[in-house]
Design an enzyme around this catalytic site. Structure first.
Site, PDB file in Angstrom:
ATOM      1  N   GLY A  21      11.484   4.541  19.090  1.00  0.00           N
ATOM      2  CA  GLY A  21      11.837   3.608  18.045  1.00  0.00           C
ATOM      3  C   GLY A  21      11.572   4.178  16.657  1.00  0.00           C
ATOM      4  O   GLY A  21      11.637   5.385  16.441  1.00  0.00           O
ATOM      5  N   CYS A  54      29.593  39.235  24.411  1.00  0.00           N
ATOM      6  CA  CYS A  54      28.287  39.809  24.746  1.00  0.00           C
ATOM      7  C   CYS A  54      28.371  41.325  24.881  1.00  0.00           C
ATOM      8  O   CYS A  54      29.435  41.908  25.125  1.00  0.00           O
ATOM      9  CB  CYS A  54      27.721  39.185  26.007  1.00  0.00           C
ATOM     10  SG  CYS A  54      28.624  39.568  27.501  1.00  0.00           S
ATOM     11  N   ARG A  98      24.760   5.745  32.777  1.00  0.00           N
ATOM     12  CA  ARG A  98      25.339   4.920  33.825  1.00  0.00           C
ATOM     13  C   ARG A  98      26.837   4.736  33.624  1.00  0.00           C
ATOM     14  O   ARG A  98      27.380   3.653  33.765  1.00  0.00           O
ATOM     15  CB  ARG A  98      24.610   3.569  33.879  1.00  0.00           C
ATOM     16  CG  ARG A  98      23.147   3.734  34.317  1.00  0.00           C
ATOM     17  CD  ARG A  98      22.441   2.433  34.583  1.00  0.00           C
ATOM     18  NE  ARG A  98      22.239   1.618  33.409  1.00  0.00           N
ATOM     19  CZ  ARG A  98      21.306   1.852  32.487  1.00  0.00           C
ATOM     20  NH1 ARG A  98      20.526   2.896  32.586  1.00  0.00           N
ATOM     21  NH2 ARG A  98      21.182   1.046  31.457  1.00  0.00           N
ATOM     22  N   LEU A 150      16.991   4.632  30.559  1.00  0.00           N
ATOM     23  CA  LEU A 150      17.425   5.833  29.836  1.00  0.00           C
ATOM     24  C   LEU A 150      18.273   6.775  30.676  1.00  0.00           C
ATOM     25  O   LEU A 150      18.250   7.986  30.475  1.00  0.00           O
ATOM     26  CB  LEU A 150      16.219   6.605  29.266  1.00  0.00           C
ATOM     27  CG  LEU A 150      15.323   5.838  28.295  1.00  0.00           C
ATOM     28  CD1 LEU A 150      14.176   6.741  27.836  1.00  0.00           C
ATOM     29  CD2 LEU A 150      16.105   5.347  27.090  1.00  0.00           C
ATOM     30  N   GLU A 178      15.742   8.647  20.926  1.00  0.00           N
ATOM     31  CA  GLU A 178      16.398   7.327  20.908  1.00  0.00           C
ATOM     32  C   GLU A 178      15.524   6.244  20.309  1.00  0.00           C
ATOM     33  O   GLU A 178      15.751   5.070  20.524  1.00  0.00           O
ATOM     34  CB  GLU A 178      16.817   6.937  22.332  1.00  0.00           C
ATOM     35  CG  GLU A 178      18.200   7.413  22.696  1.00  0.00           C
ATOM     36  CD  GLU A 178      18.931   6.464  23.647  1.00  0.00           C
ATOM     37  OE1 GLU A 178      18.965   5.254  23.412  1.00  0.00           O
ATOM     38  OE2 GLU A 178      19.462   6.983  24.642  1.00  0.00           O
ATOM     39  N   ALA A 182      20.511   2.717  15.990  1.00  0.00           N
ATOM     40  CA  ALA A 182      21.472   1.660  15.679  1.00  0.00           C
ATOM     41  C   ALA A 182      20.854   0.810  14.580  1.00  0.00           C
ATOM     42  O   ALA A 182      19.718   0.359  14.702  1.00  0.00           O
ATOM     43  CB  ALA A 182      21.745   0.821  16.921  1.00  0.00           C
ATOM     44  N   GLU A 206      35.429  35.160  28.338  1.00  0.00           N
ATOM     45  CA  GLU A 206      36.360  36.285  28.143  1.00  0.00           C
ATOM     46  C   GLU A 206      36.939  36.756  29.468  1.00  0.00           C
ATOM     47  O   GLU A 206      38.138  37.049  29.576  1.00  0.00           O
ATOM     48  CB  GLU A 206      35.641  37.463  27.464  1.00  0.00           C
ATOM     49  CG  GLU A 206      35.229  37.229  26.017  1.00  0.00           C
ATOM     50  CD  GLU A 206      33.906  36.488  25.864  1.00  0.00           C
ATOM     51  OE1 GLU A 206      33.449  35.873  26.852  1.00  0.00           O
ATOM     52  OE2 GLU A 206      33.337  36.517  24.769  1.00  0.00           O
TER      53      GLU A 206
END
Ligand code: AOF
Ligand code: ZN
Length: 368
Positions: free
Chosen positions: A305, A82, A214, A211, A303, A161, A59
């Protein structure tokens, strides 16, 4: 002026403010990155994002840019202004002093120093206040702040994934990569936006991952690395241990199973041990999450397993779910994914879906 419904313009300006708030994502410490727009006669005359480090607030900057044009204008705030005195007077008072006539807010601020007082200050000064506009979207963009304030733990993102045959590979980057280069870059970006990243010991042993983030220009934004490792099996030669003085590595082990020598060996590398409690022979996750929250960790990315993922899901500790799906099949040698796009529980709402090269990325958030 008791307006109760946002206009199309209100929603449009709030969406712009929410997009702007992402600019300092992960750079504002324990303070959320929020944004403010000052709009006069349909034109944006001031904009502000919480500054790097958390102060000044959004703000302050938006009002400074607007100057006299703030008088009679509408302010769009992605978080309730706030009400407490920090290094500067409360933002709610600053909006009153600047003479804005209307404030449109998205998320309410659960901080006990604010919690409704911000909006109350505005109303008491005769300003028309419309709350809760695109609140859900704004909450999604507060990068863990709401969860951390209310639940006293980090916001947990589970990323996996998944192959076409419902398996997770053993690694993201190695020989049995499930997804491609575009997903790898996206995951590194997610790391840069997380305060900490957690993996299970089996993944640490199988992949020996680093981890870190990069990506060019973002390599200084690597998160703290945490290994769920009840028996403290992380080798002192693991990349996570060897690089612990560059990027912090923490181990969550059960105290009674860790010998003094083992502990000293890892500690001499710079690895820290987290305080843990046992629950049925495993590290109790809710207590571990509380400890991380108390350490100021607002966002945690899990991440893998499969074991760690399953444990977080079973304990209902996953707030965001990011699944990258590949058309590749893994077949033998794969590990069955504890969750796939087809088995996402109903408590999650699909937020977005994007293509990453040949792969699909889907993000769900747990309904609050
Ligand atoms: C706002 N505008 O841009 C942000 C707010 O440590 P302090 O004094 O900076 O206060 C941190 C609190 O300020 C934080 O917990 C949250 O309630 C609020 N964040 N408020 O008016 C802003 N970032
Ligand atoms: Zn403020």
């Amino acid at each position: 002026m008791a307006d109760t419904e946002p206009s199309l313009d209100d929603r449009r300006f709030m969406a712009t403010a929410i997009r702007l708030s992402r600019r300092h994502f992960g750079l504002t410490g324990t303070n959320p990155s929020v944004a403010t727009l000052i709009v006069a006669d349909g034109v944006i005359v001031g904009r502000g994002v919480t500054a790097i480090g958390g102060r000044p607030h959004a703000e302050t900057q938006a009002l400074a840019e607007a100057g006299e044009r703030a008088r009679g204008a509408t302010a769009y705030v992605t978080l309730e202004p706030c009400a407490h005195h920090g290094r500067t007077p409360p933002c709610a008072e600053a909006l009153v002093t600047a003479g804005v006539s209307r404030v449109v807010g998205a998320a309410s601020d659960p901080d006990p120093r604010v919690a409704g007082r911000g909006y109350a200050i505005l109303r008491a000064a005769g300003i028309a206040v419309l709350e809760g506009v695109l609140a859900e979207n704004a909450g999604d963009q507060l990068n863990g702040y709401l969860i951390r304030s209310v639940k006293r733990r980090p916001e947990v993102t589970l990323k996996l994934a998944v192959s076409a045959d419902g398996m997770i590979g053993l690694t993201d980057e190695g020989r049995v990569a499930v997804t491609g280069e575009a997903v790898r870059r996206q995951v590194h970006l997610m790391r840069a936006e997380s305060d900490a990243i957690l993996i299970g010991i089996r993944t640490a042993l199988a992949d020996d991952p680093e981890l870190t983030c990069r990506l060019p220009g973002l390599d200084s934004r690597s998160p703290i690395r945490i290994v769920l490792d009840r028996n403290a099996r992380l080798p002192a030669s693991a990349k996570l241990a060897v690089t612990a003085r560059l990027v912090p590595t923490m181990v969550a082990a059960l105290p009674e199973t860790v010998g003094a020598e083992r502990r000293a060996e890892l500690e001499s590398r710079g690895v820290t041990f987290l305080a843990t409690e046992a629950h049925e022979g495993r590290v109790a996750l809710p207590e571990l999450m509380e400890d991380l929250g108390a350490r100021g960790i607002g966002t945690l990315m899990v991440e893998g397993g499969a074991d760690a993922a399953a444990q977080f899901l079973a304990e209902d500790l996953v707030d965001r779910l990011v699944l990258f799906s590949s058309t590749k099949e893994i077949g033998t040698g794969g590990v069955r994914a504890p969750i796939t796009p087809a088995t996402v529980p109903a408590r999650f709402r699909l937020l977005r879906e994007s293509r990453f090269g040949a792969d699909i990325g889907q993000e769900w958030v747990r309904a609050h």
